[in-house]
Design a protein around this motif. Structure first.
Motif, mmCIF file in Angstrom:
data_model
loop_
_atom_site.group_PDB
_atom_site.id
_atom_site.type_symbol
_atom_site.label_atom_id
_atom_site.label_comp_id
_atom_site.label_asym_id
_atom_site.label_seq_id
_atom_site.Cartn_x
_atom_site.Cartn_y
_atom_site.Cartn_z
ATOM 1 N N ASP A 7 -2.904 -13.576 51.616
ATOM 2 C CA ASP A 7 -2.555 -14.758 51.211
ATOM 3 C C ASP A 7 -1.085 -14.734 50.827
ATOM 4 O OD1 ASP A 7 -4.957 -16.140 51.652
ATOM 5 O OD2 ASP A 7 -5.533 -15.739 49.679
ATOM 6 N N PHE A 11 1.801 -17.320 51.287
ATOM 7 C CA PHE A 11 2.582 -18.021 50.377
ATOM 8 C C PHE A 11 4.142 -17.721 50.491
ATOM 9 C CE2 PHE A 11 -1.224 -17.956 47.545
ATOM 10 C CZ PHE A 11 -1.316 -19.302 47.341
ATOM 11 N N ALA A 14 4.894 -20.446 53.128
ATOM 12 C CA ALA A 14 4.758 -21.897 52.495
ATOM 13 C C ALA A 14 5.890 -22.161 51.653
ATOM 14 C CB ALA A 14 3.439 -21.881 51.720
ATOM 15 N N VAL A 15 6.568 -21.087 51.114
ATOM 16 C CA VAL A 15 7.746 -21.918 50.130
ATOM 17 C C VAL A 15 8.921 -21.568 51.174
ATOM 18 C CG1 VAL A 15 9.357 -20.531 48.564
ATOM 19 C CG2 VAL A 15 6.863 -20.770 48.054
ATOM 20 N N PRO A 18 6.907 -24.785 54.663
ATOM 21 C CA PRO A 18 5.611 -25.100 54.420
ATOM 22 C C PRO A 18 4.527 -25.138 55.835
ATOM 23 C CG PRO A 18 6.780 -26.166 53.119
ATOM 24 C CD PRO A 18 7.708 -25.554 53.935
ATOM 25 N N ILE A 47 5.504 -28.152 50.071
ATOM 26 C CA ILE A 47 5.384 -26.835 49.432
ATOM 27 C C ILE A 47 4.109 -26.962 48.685
ATOM 28 C CG2 ILE A 47 6.107 -25.226 47.663
ATOM 29 C CD1 ILE A 47 8.971 -25.730 48.861
ATOM 30 N N CYS A 51 0.686 -24.794 49.614
ATOM 31 C CA CYS A 51 -0.251 -23.999 48.704
ATOM 32 C C CYS A 51 -1.483 -24.458 48.202
ATOM 33 C CB CYS A 51 0.701 -23.877 47.232
ATOM 34 S SG CYS A 51 2.447 -23.181 47.452
ATOM 35 N N TYR A 52 -1.588 -25.660 48.178
ATOM 36 C CA TYR A 52 -3.035 -26.221 48.019
ATOM 37 C C TYR A 52 -3.960 -25.778 49.046
ATOM 38 C CZ TYR A 52 -6.940 -29.314 47.835
ATOM 39 O OH TYR A 52 -8.111 -29.851 47.790
ATOM 40 N N LEU A 55 -4.727 -22.077 48.878
ATOM 41 C CA LEU A 55 -5.860 -21.748 47.779
ATOM 42 C C LEU A 55 -6.934 -22.312 47.900
ATOM 43 C CD1 LEU A 55 -3.500 -22.002 44.616
ATOM 44 C CD2 LEU A 55 -4.356 -20.081 45.363
#
Length: 57
Positions: A7, A11, A14-15, A18, A47, A51-52, A55
């Motif tokens: 992950d 991430f 994603a930053v 996204p 973003i 991230c959602y 996760l």
């Protein structure tokens, strides 16, 4: 879900961009389309959504 070592690159993607993080997690699905739309409308919502997704799955 538990956070794994795979992950971390998601991430980072994603930053930076996204939709790439969502693509790595879910592939080419409606989640990717939503993330692209949110990123176009505003970088921060893209973003948060990316991230959602990382996760949640």
């Amino acid at each position: 879900m538990a956070l794994t070592c795979t992950d971390i690159p998601k991430f980072i993607c994603a930053v930076l961009l996204p939709p790439i993080g969502v693509f790595l997690e879910k592939g080419c699905t409606y989640h990717l389309a939503i993330c692209i739309l949110l990123t176009i409308l505003g970088y921060i919502p893209g973003i948060i959504y990316a991230c959602y997704i990382i996760l949640a799955y």
